[in-house]
Design an enzyme around this catalytic site. Structure first.
Site, PDB file in Angstrom:
ATOM      1  N   ASP A   7       0.781  -1.069   0.054  1.00  0.00           N
ATOM      2  CA  ASP A   7      -0.060   0.059  -0.043  1.00  0.00           C
ATOM      3  C   ASP A   7       0.901   1.346   0.136  1.00  0.00           C
ATOM      4  OD1 ASP A   7      -2.426   1.655   0.659  1.00  0.00           O
ATOM      5  OD2 ASP A   7      -1.457   1.645   2.509  1.00  0.00           O
ATOM      6  N   ASP A   9      -0.205   5.466   1.013  1.00  0.00           N
ATOM      7  CA  ASP A   9      -0.374   6.094   1.745  1.00  0.00           C
ATOM      8  C   ASP A   9      -0.859   5.643   3.374  1.00  0.00           C
ATOM      9  OD1 ASP A   9      -0.683   9.122   0.664  1.00  0.00           O
ATOM     10  OD2 ASP A   9      -2.123   7.961  -0.596  1.00  0.00           O
ATOM     11  N   ASP A 166      -1.454  -0.710   6.319  1.00  0.00           N
ATOM     12  CA  ASP A 166      -1.274  -0.260   7.468  1.00  0.00           C
ATOM     13  C   ASP A 166      -2.748  -0.167   7.935  1.00  0.00           C
ATOM     14  OD1 ASP A 166      -2.383   3.065   7.310  1.00  0.00           O
ATOM     15  OD2 ASP A 166      -1.829   2.074   5.474  1.00  0.00           O
TER      16      ASP A 166
END
Length: 220
Positions: A7, A9, A166
């Site tokens: 991922d 951001d 995240d």
């Protein structure tokens, strides 16, 4: 061959301040008060369209198609070059270097549109690490649908893959794609770690190569 899919951001980079600046400019153009950086950060992860919808709802407005398109277009135009305050999380570049040196193929799976993705990657010097990409405006559903991860796996191609993210969206994506997940715990997650799908978690990027070796070992 093995791969690691990241991922963007909240995992590799923190773009909160630049995203907030874009949202503030967009809202002010509509005569609306800015929202806090913390509020905007909470809207990150499901793609730009959803972020615009959340901004409209948080401002107490009705989300009409015309308003949504106008605000989306204004945000997107500014977002293409919004890199001034975006930073890479400490240790992430070293982890990318280590994985490449060990022979892993790397992919980037983001709900950010293609233009802003490459703009920020070039600005931060990260573009060269990745062999395959999936974007929020690609010809497939956005995360948490597993299609973007499968798109990357097909591009690499690899037999084993580890997904690194995240957030709740990332955990749901990895679970739907049926791939192991390494959860970076210093990102944008709101849910307790133990409640999210993952096979390993880490808060120090130096831990990731060993996690990859365990969960997506390279063929001998």
């Amino acid at each position: 061959m093995s791969g690691v899919v990241f991922d963007l951001d909240g995992t590799l980079i923190d773009a909160t301040l630049d995203i907030h600046a874009c949202a503030t400019e967009m809202l002010e153009a509509e005569g609306l008060a800015p929202l806090s950086p913390e509020t905007i950060q909470g809207f990150v992860g499901n793609g730009l369209g959803k972020l615009i919808t959340h901004c409209i709802e948080a401002s107490g407005l009705e989300d009409s198609p015309a308003r949504h398109k106008r605000m989306y277009d204004r945000f997107h135009a500014r977002y293409e070059t919004a890199v001034e305050h975006t930073v890479v999380f400490p240790g992430a570049v070293d982890a990318l270097e280590a994985l490449k040196a060990e022979g892993y193929r790397l992919g980037l799976c983001t709900n950010k549109p293609e233009g802003p993705t490459h703009g920020v990657l070039r600005h931060l010097g990260l573009e060269r690490y990745f062999d395959a990409f999936a974007y929020g405006d690609g010809p497939y559903p956005r995360k948490p649908d597993p299609a973007p991860v499968r798109h990357i796996i097909d591009q690499l191609p690899v037999r084993r893959v580890l997904y690194v993210g995240d957030s709740e969206v990332d955990a749901a994506t990895a679970q739907a794609a049926k791939v192991p997940m390494a959860l970076y715990t210093r990102g944008f997650r709101k849910t307790p770690v133990e409640e999210l799908y993952h096979d390993a978690h880490f808060d120090d990027w130096s831990e990731l190569p060993a996690i990859a070796a365990r969960l997506a070992p390279r063929p001998e």
